[in-house]
Design a protein around this motif. Structure first.
Motif, PDB file in Angstrom:
ATOM      1  N   LEU A   1       1.503  17.862  -2.581  1.00 23.58           N
ATOM      2  CA  LEU A   1       0.708  16.973  -1.702  1.00 23.58           C
ATOM      3  C   LEU A   1       1.526  16.355  -0.566  1.00 23.58           C
ATOM      4  CD1 LEU A   1      -1.233  15.039  -4.497  1.00 23.58           C
ATOM      5  CD2 LEU A   1      -2.014  16.973  -3.157  1.00 23.58           C
ATOM      6  N   ASP A   2       2.650  16.961  -0.247  1.00 30.32           N
ATOM      7  CA  ASP A   2       3.528  16.376   0.778  1.00 30.32           C
ATOM      8  C   ASP A   2       2.823  16.245   2.135  1.00 30.32           C
ATOM      9  OD1 ASP A   2       6.229  15.470   1.561  1.00 30.32           O
ATOM     10  OD2 ASP A   2       6.089  17.218   2.886  1.00 30.32           O
ATOM     11  N   GLU A   3       2.111  17.277   2.518  1.00 29.48           N
ATOM     12  CA  GLU A   3       1.427  17.230   3.817  1.00 29.48           C
ATOM     13  C   GLU A   3       0.355  16.142   3.849  1.00 29.48           C
ATOM     14  OE1 GLU A   3      -0.138  20.988   4.846  1.00 29.48           O
ATOM     15  OE2 GLU A   3       1.828  21.978   4.933  1.00 29.48           O
TER      16      GLU A   3
ATOM     17  N   PHE B   1     -11.273   6.884  -2.747  1.00 32.62           N
ATOM     18  CA  PHE B   1     -11.551   8.192  -3.319  1.00 32.62           C
ATOM     19  C   PHE B   1     -10.465   8.547  -4.350  1.00 32.62           C
ATOM     20  CE2 PHE B   1      -8.893   8.878   0.356  1.00 32.62           C
ATOM     21  CZ  PHE B   1      -7.944   9.773  -0.088  1.00 32.62           C
ATOM     22  N   PRO B   2     -10.824   9.324  -5.368  1.00 34.69           N
ATOM     23  CA  PRO B   2      -9.839   9.731  -6.389  1.00 34.69           C
ATOM     24  C   PRO B   2      -8.922  10.816  -5.844  1.00 34.69           C
ATOM     25  CG  PRO B   2     -11.958  10.690  -6.872  1.00 34.69           C
ATOM     26  CD  PRO B   2     -12.168   9.819  -5.673  1.00 34.69           C
ATOM     27  N   ARG B   3      -7.746  10.461  -5.414  1.00 28.35           N
ATOM     28  CA  ARG B   3      -6.831  11.412  -4.781  1.00 28.35           C
ATOM     29  C   ARG B   3      -6.453  12.574  -5.713  1.00 28.35           C
ATOM     30  NH1 ARG B   3      -4.829   6.608  -2.753  1.00 28.35           N
ATOM     31  NH2 ARG B   3      -4.927   6.433  -0.491  1.00 28.35           N
ATOM     32  N   GLN B   4      -6.206  12.217  -6.979  1.00 27.44           N
ATOM     33  CA  GLN B   4      -5.789  13.264  -7.916  1.00 27.44           C
ATOM     34  C   GLN B   4      -6.858  14.369  -8.028  1.00 27.44           C
ATOM     35  OE1 GLN B   4      -5.461  10.141  -8.366  1.00 27.44           O
ATOM     36  NE2 GLN B   4      -3.328   9.685  -8.905  1.00 27.44           N
ATOM     37  N   TYR B   5      -8.131  13.957  -7.992  1.00 21.04           N
ATOM     38  CA  TYR B   5      -9.226  14.920  -8.120  1.00 21.04           C
ATOM     39  C   TYR B   5      -9.203  15.929  -6.978  1.00 21.04           C
ATOM     40  CZ  TYR B   5     -13.994  16.712  -8.012  1.00 21.04           C
ATOM     41  OH  TYR B   5     -15.088  17.534  -7.966  1.00 21.04           O
TER      42      TYR B   5
ATOM     43  N   ARG C   1       0.818  -1.200   0.000  1.00 21.96           N
ATOM     44  CA  ARG C   1       0.000   0.000   0.000  1.00 21.96           C
ATOM     45  C   ARG C   1       0.859   1.259   0.000  1.00 21.96           C
ATOM     46  NH1 ARG C   1      -5.143   0.447   1.645  1.00 21.96           N
ATOM     47  NH2 ARG C   1      -5.283  -1.572   0.587  1.00 21.96           N
ATOM     48  N   ARG C   2       1.963   1.231   0.691  1.00 25.02           N
ATOM     49  CA  ARG C   2       2.877   2.359   0.731  1.00 25.02           C
ATOM     50  C   ARG C   2       3.408   2.697  -0.669  1.00 25.02           C
ATOM     51  NH1 ARG C   2       5.612   4.177   5.136  1.00 25.02           N
ATOM     52  NH2 ARG C   2       5.190   2.234   6.230  1.00 25.02           N
ATOM     53  N   GLN C   3       3.789   1.648  -1.417  1.00 26.40           N
ATOM     54  CA  GLN C   3       4.284   1.866  -2.768  1.00 26.40           C
ATOM     55  C   GLN C   3       3.192   2.435  -3.678  1.00 26.40           C
ATOM     56  OE1 GLN C   3       7.428   1.658  -3.717  1.00 26.40           O
ATOM     57  NE2 GLN C   3       7.945   1.109  -1.585  1.00 26.40           N
ATOM     58  N   GLN C   4       1.959   1.930  -3.457  1.00 26.66           N
ATOM     59  CA  GLN C   4       0.829   2.431  -4.232  1.00 26.66           C
ATOM     60  C   GLN C   4       0.616   3.926  -3.976  1.00 26.66           C
ATOM     61  OE1 GLN C   4      -2.817   0.420  -3.358  1.00 26.66           O
ATOM     62  NE2 GLN C   4      -4.072   1.841  -4.557  1.00 26.66           N
ATOM     63  N   ILE C   5       0.687   4.296  -2.730  1.00 28.66           N
ATOM     64  CA  ILE C   5       0.513   5.711  -2.374  1.00 28.66           C
ATOM     65  C   ILE C   5       1.629   6.560  -2.981  1.00 28.66           C
ATOM     66  CG2 ILE C   5       0.502   7.332  -0.431  1.00 28.66           C
ATOM     67  CD1 ILE C   5      -0.811   5.087   1.230  1.00 28.66           C
ATOM     68  N   LEU C   6       2.849   6.073  -2.911  1.00 26.46           N
ATOM     69  CA  LEU C   6       3.985   6.822  -3.466  1.00 26.46           C
ATOM     70  C   LEU C   6       3.829   7.037  -4.971  1.00 26.46           C
ATOM     71  CD1 LEU C   6       6.982   5.217  -1.543  1.00 26.46           C
ATOM     72  CD2 LEU C   6       6.264   7.604  -1.425  1.00 26.46           C
ATOM     73  N   LYS C   7       3.377   5.969  -5.638  1.00 24.25           N
ATOM     74  CA  LYS C   7       3.206   6.068  -7.093  1.00 24.25           C
ATOM     75  C   LYS C   7       2.125   7.083  -7.449  1.00 24.25           C
ATOM     76  CE  LYS C   7       2.379   3.219 -11.158  1.00 24.25           C
ATOM     77  NZ  LYS C   7       2.114   1.842 -11.649  1.00 24.25           N
ATOM     78  N   GLU C   8       1.012   7.039  -6.755  1.00 24.66           N
ATOM     79  CA  GLU C   8      -0.093   7.936  -7.045  1.00 24.66           C
ATOM     80  C   GLU C   8       0.253   9.397  -6.748  1.00 24.66           C
ATOM     81  OE1 GLU C   8      -3.427   6.498  -4.889  1.00 24.66           O
ATOM     82  OE2 GLU C   8      -3.716   4.736  -6.180  1.00 24.66           O
ATOM     83  N   PHE C   9       1.140   9.606  -5.807  1.00 26.05           N
ATOM     84  CA  PHE C   9       1.487  10.973  -5.430  1.00 26.05           C
ATOM     85  C   PHE C   9       2.783  11.469  -6.088  1.00 26.05           C
ATOM     86  CE2 PHE C   9      -1.620  10.337  -2.186  1.00 26.05           C
ATOM     87  CZ  PHE C   9      -2.070  11.605  -1.849  1.00 26.05           C
ATOM     88  N   GLU C  10       3.311  10.683  -6.997  1.00 25.28           N
ATOM     89  CA  GLU C  10       4.603  11.034  -7.581  1.00 25.28           C
ATOM     90  C   GLU C  10       4.522  12.368  -8.350  1.00 25.28           C
ATOM     91  OE1 GLU C  10       6.176   7.993 -10.017  1.00 25.28           O
ATOM     92  OE2 GLU C  10       8.209   8.754  -9.888  1.00 25.28           O
ATOM     93  N   GLU C  11       3.488  12.541  -9.187  1.00 25.46           N
ATOM     94  CA  GLU C  11       3.354  13.756  -9.987  1.00 25.46           C
ATOM     95  C   GLU C  11       3.099  14.989  -9.131  1.00 25.46           C
ATOM     96  OE1 GLU C  11       0.605  13.533 -13.201  1.00 25.46           O
ATOM     97  OE2 GLU C  11       1.303  11.541 -13.879  1.00 25.46           O
TER      98      GLU C  11
END
Length: 317
Positions: A204-206, A291-295, A189-199
């Protein structure tokens, strides 16, 4: 057949009693007729308490006679017999056990042999108790019959106890493996979160750190529940193993000993049959990925970008 068994049992008991009596005689002093204390052996081979033979020879200076065979010896020779001393202690213990068994196998009220068993009161009774007002209307059977009946009941309890023990052991083993599985799930799950927040990592650091913190808390919470459940299952396993050992021990006991508190043992066995064995789920909260994080991230960025421009436009106006 039953009469033959009774005769054989009686003969065996008589033989045991005779052997114990012979042991007590051999472990006794011929002077004081009590159990030997600090046994010593003299030249003729007889044994006495050290204090008894010393008093016997107190006024003699030579030619010391044996109080049993009267054989004399020129010197006062007393050798400690430690092996016999150990046998004396064993004889004392056996005598105490014999006395305890004799007292426990007698009715405390009438001092008669407890040869019958009352099914209603679940206790051994003597013949006088059986015809008394207390038990007159009850079903009373020979102690040997009750012993066989309850031995079969206890033996039937062993199989479900062993099955429950295996179930608990299997569940506990599974629970002990889950922290490793949980660690792999959390890392995935950690890797998934990192990938989704890479861009959007810079903006979105906080939020990312907040999610990591929530995930860590959830992991610790699940780990805590896993440890508590594993400890709880360990306790249940010990209780069931202890009960199984108790039942096995009872099955090996004599009729009276086995029937003592047998109702309590059977009740505990029944409780174990309905004992619940639960497992802790290691599934993570679904809202972490629902939920769609990018949105939401883009909405937050747009708000941050729009706010300064709106103020600037108003100033120009």
């Amino acid at each position: 057949m039953a009469e033959t068994s009774l005769i054989e049992a009686g003969a065996s008991a008589a033989s045991t009693a005779a052997a114990l009596e012979n042991l007590q005689v051999e472990a006794s002093c011929s002077v004081c007729l009590e159990y030997l204390k600090e046994p010593v052996i003299i030249e003729c081979g007889h044994n006495f308490c050290k204090a008894c033979i010393t008093r016997w020879w107190e006024d003699l200076e030579r030619d010391f006679p044996c109080p049993v065979c009267r054989k004399t010896s020129r010197y006062r020779s007393l050798r400690p017999n430690r092996q016999l001393g150990s046998m004396v202690e064993i004889a004392k213990q056996l005598q105490a056990v014999k006395r305890k068994i004799r007292d426990e196998s007698l009715c405390s009220q009438h001092h008669e042999a407890l040869s019958l068993f009352c099914n209603e009161d679940q206790e051994a009774v003597c013949l006088i108790c059986a015809i008394s007002h207390t038990h007159r209307a009850h079903t009373v059977v020979p102690l040997d019959d009750a012993t066989q009946e309850y031995k079969e009941k206890l033996q039937k309890c062993l199989e479900p106890l062993e099955q429950k023990l295996q179930e608990i052991t299997s569940c506990k083993t599974s629970e002990e493996k889950k922290p490793g599985e949980l660690k792999r799930l959390v890392e995935s799950r950690r890797q998934q979160i990192l990938k989704e927040f890479e861009e959007l990592h810079r903006r979105l650091d906080e939020e990312q750190q907040a999610l990591f913190s929530q995930l860590e808390e959830e992991e610790q919470d699940i780990l805590q529940r896993l440890r508590e459940n594993a400890a709880h299952l360990g306790g249940k396993r010990r209780d069931v193993a202890h009960l199984a050992a108790e039942v096995e021990g009872k099955c090996l006991q004599s009729g009276f000993e086995m029937l003592k508190d047998v109702k309590s043992t059977l009740e505990k066995c029944e409780k174990v049959k309905t004992m619940e064995v639960t497992s802790v789920s290691i599934e993570l909260e679904k809202n972490f990925s629902s939920f769609p994080r990018q949105y939401f991230a883009l909405r937050k960025i747009l708000k941050q970008l729009i706010a300064p421009h709106s103020g600037f436009s108003r100033q120009r106006m």
